[in-house]
Scaffold this active site. Sequence first.
Site, PDB file in Angstrom:
ATOM      1  N   GLU A  36       0.826  -1.205   0.000  1.00 43.48           N
ATOM      2  CA  GLU A  36       0.000   0.000   0.000  1.00 43.48           C
ATOM      3  C   GLU A  36       0.862   1.259   0.000  1.00 43.48           C
ATOM      4  OE1 GLU A  36      -2.686  -0.305   3.299  1.00 43.48           O
ATOM      5  OE2 GLU A  36      -3.713  -2.064   2.471  1.00 43.48           O
ATOM      6  N   ASP A  78      -8.253 -10.775   4.977  1.00 45.02           N
ATOM      7  CA  ASP A  78      -7.525  -9.520   5.202  1.00 45.02           C
ATOM      8  C   ASP A  78      -6.261  -9.715   6.039  1.00 45.02           C
ATOM      9  OD1 ASP A  78      -7.051  -6.818   5.016  1.00 45.02           O
ATOM     10  OD2 ASP A  78      -8.885  -6.197   6.041  1.00 45.02           O
ATOM     11  N   GLU A 108      -6.729  -6.267  -3.053  1.00 41.88           N
ATOM     12  CA  GLU A 108      -6.409  -4.899  -2.648  1.00 41.88           C
ATOM     13  C   GLU A 108      -4.983  -4.627  -3.118  1.00 41.88           C
ATOM     14  OE1 GLU A 108      -6.914  -2.024   1.262  1.00 41.88           O
ATOM     15  OE2 GLU A 108      -6.131  -4.037   1.533  1.00 41.88           O
ATOM     16  N   GLU A 135      -9.538   4.027   1.372  1.00 41.73           N
ATOM     17  CA  GLU A 135      -9.645   3.917   2.824  1.00 41.73           C
ATOM     18  C   GLU A 135      -8.651   4.824   3.542  1.00 41.73           C
ATOM     19  OE1 GLU A 135      -8.852  -0.113   3.936  1.00 41.73           O
ATOM     20  OE2 GLU A 135      -6.685   0.089   3.682  1.00 41.73           O
TER      21      GLU A 135
END
Length: 656
Positions: free
Chosen positions: A169, A408, A457, A463
């Site tokens: 990320e 997750d 993801e 988010e």
Amino acid sequence: MNKLVKLMALSLIMYFNTSAKDYIIMSPNKKNMIKISVDKKISWSVFRNNQSLIANSPMSMSLGNGQKLGASPEVLKTEMKKIDRIITAIVPVRNKYIPEVYNEIIMMMKGNYSLEFRAYNDGVAYRFVTAFGKQFIDIKDEEVTFNFSNDCQVYLPKEDNPELQSHYEAEFQPLNLKDISSKTYGYLPLYISSPTGVKMVVTESDLEDYPNLFLFGTGNNILKGKFPKVILKSKIKDNSDRNEEVVEKADYHAKTMGNRTFPWRAIVIGSSDKELLESELVYKLAKPNVLKETAWIKPGKVAWDWWNDNNIYGVNFKSGINTDTYKYYIDFASDYGLEYIILDEGWSRTTTDLMEPNPQLDLQELVRYATRKKVGVILWALWKPLDQNMEGILDQYVKWGIKGVKVDFMARADQYMVNFYKRVAEATARHKLLLDLHGAYKPVGLNRQYPNVVNYEGVKGMEQNKWEASVTPVHNTTLPFTRMVAGPMDFTPGAMLNSNKDEFHINFHSPMSRGTRAHQAAMYVVYDSPLQMLCDNPSNYRAEPIYTRYISRFPTVWDKTIALEGKIGEYVVVARKKGKSWYLGGMTDWTARTFQVPLDFLDKGKYKIEILKDGINVDKHAADYRITVSNVNSGEVLSLDMAAGGGYTAILTLAN
């Protein structure tokens, strides 16, 4: 000319133009070329239109028994292949029918291994193949080197974890190759632009029983690969249910079977940024679908709870993680034709007990209610508790009537985690459950082998607006040329509270986006996402039914994708086809832009065009938008204009 003659002709072309120790293979369109040099080592070079992109870059693999594949190599024989066929995608992320056209050379080497090289029109790839029998082998190291011919610009997703573990990320930061030191590394996919404007994305495919590749700088034009070691012992950190630390690791990065193919080392290549938007190289290199029955796999749109913190309003009950709140989500999804709702973290009694619902939830009543409303329910799950009791948990979800699982916080890229992905993909497929992988590494083609893997993801997504300001229109127009080249991404668009450049503020409970409302709408066309979220509060959506009805009409899978405009970090415009209808999506950075788009991709006929664009007062109120309806014909030129941080969408349907 029959296939045999074609094969012979190709073979002759290869040998008559090479020296004894060099082998050349070209893409079918003759633009991409690989040269394999066999000397004291094996190395490859890559060319685009005779221009050198990658200079001699060695490859080798060191085994635990001391053998080094690629050292003092001896070619026993070679085999050439010319492939021209069509892949029919079970879940068509970009295109339903994908041309699979490439030339391949297989080099059988002394020492019971071989190397395979492929040249596609949209890129190149190679991999090792071993034939050591059924015994296990340790892979101590694999030499992966990219020796770029020039100092290129790189968009680096920089990481700093010494164990090479990542949530995937990071922000893609533009740097020059020579400015990346030997202590600096990033994960894949990695975007690279040559000084002459050739665009490349380095990535990998068919990652099975093997760790992810990371690339380190060297302070010059070379990037070198490293892999996370096998974790022998780890522990959950104190006061955490998900944060692991490595206690002990092996001196090898994979223990694997002796007979196998290894991951493809791949480079997507295009003459412009927009060509990257059409490539499906990762998917083409992946293993084909293994599921006999796939009709149950239903992509779709999802009403999501976590981003908006269940902050619904205008109701006669207390909102939160409870039965009444989720019935509200179900009603919203049903009214607007959304296929699913997600119950994210908090639905279970604890995050580690995935078979006992929160006492505030009557889960079976929710599933019954959702089924009557023709809405599916997807549940969130931490990966480790699921891994420890996968069959039991999935059996229970099937009994409850659940349609999918959002797994997750893997945040690892080692061999065990790669194998977990495959195990959970196979197990959910067997239970006829959709799988959405979060806290995940980038797509590597598993969604082709197991098409129930409908999303990943592995992206700095919406988010993060809940706690920082880095998800900007610049970032949003970078992702299609970087992360999205590897495969679909669960960015979770749909923010209803929007802000211009200097208006953004952080609010965890009522988060907002950076950029305009039309910028958010365009993500439903631009971003690949077979399981696509509507991230905001259903109360906010219901307050604007015209807008919500508009975005709810976008498909999540496509028959055809055409890139119209694109420049990394600046703008992107694509056209998508589903059935007989076409959809346009455009996004820009903080610069207002206008494009003249010829509609020559449309089938002949008159189309009704419904345009959603930035409103006249969007510079003062970022949520301002305008919808117009008119008619256009194939071949007309459409003026597509976007405000700063803005966007543009259009739905084109054949007029009666």
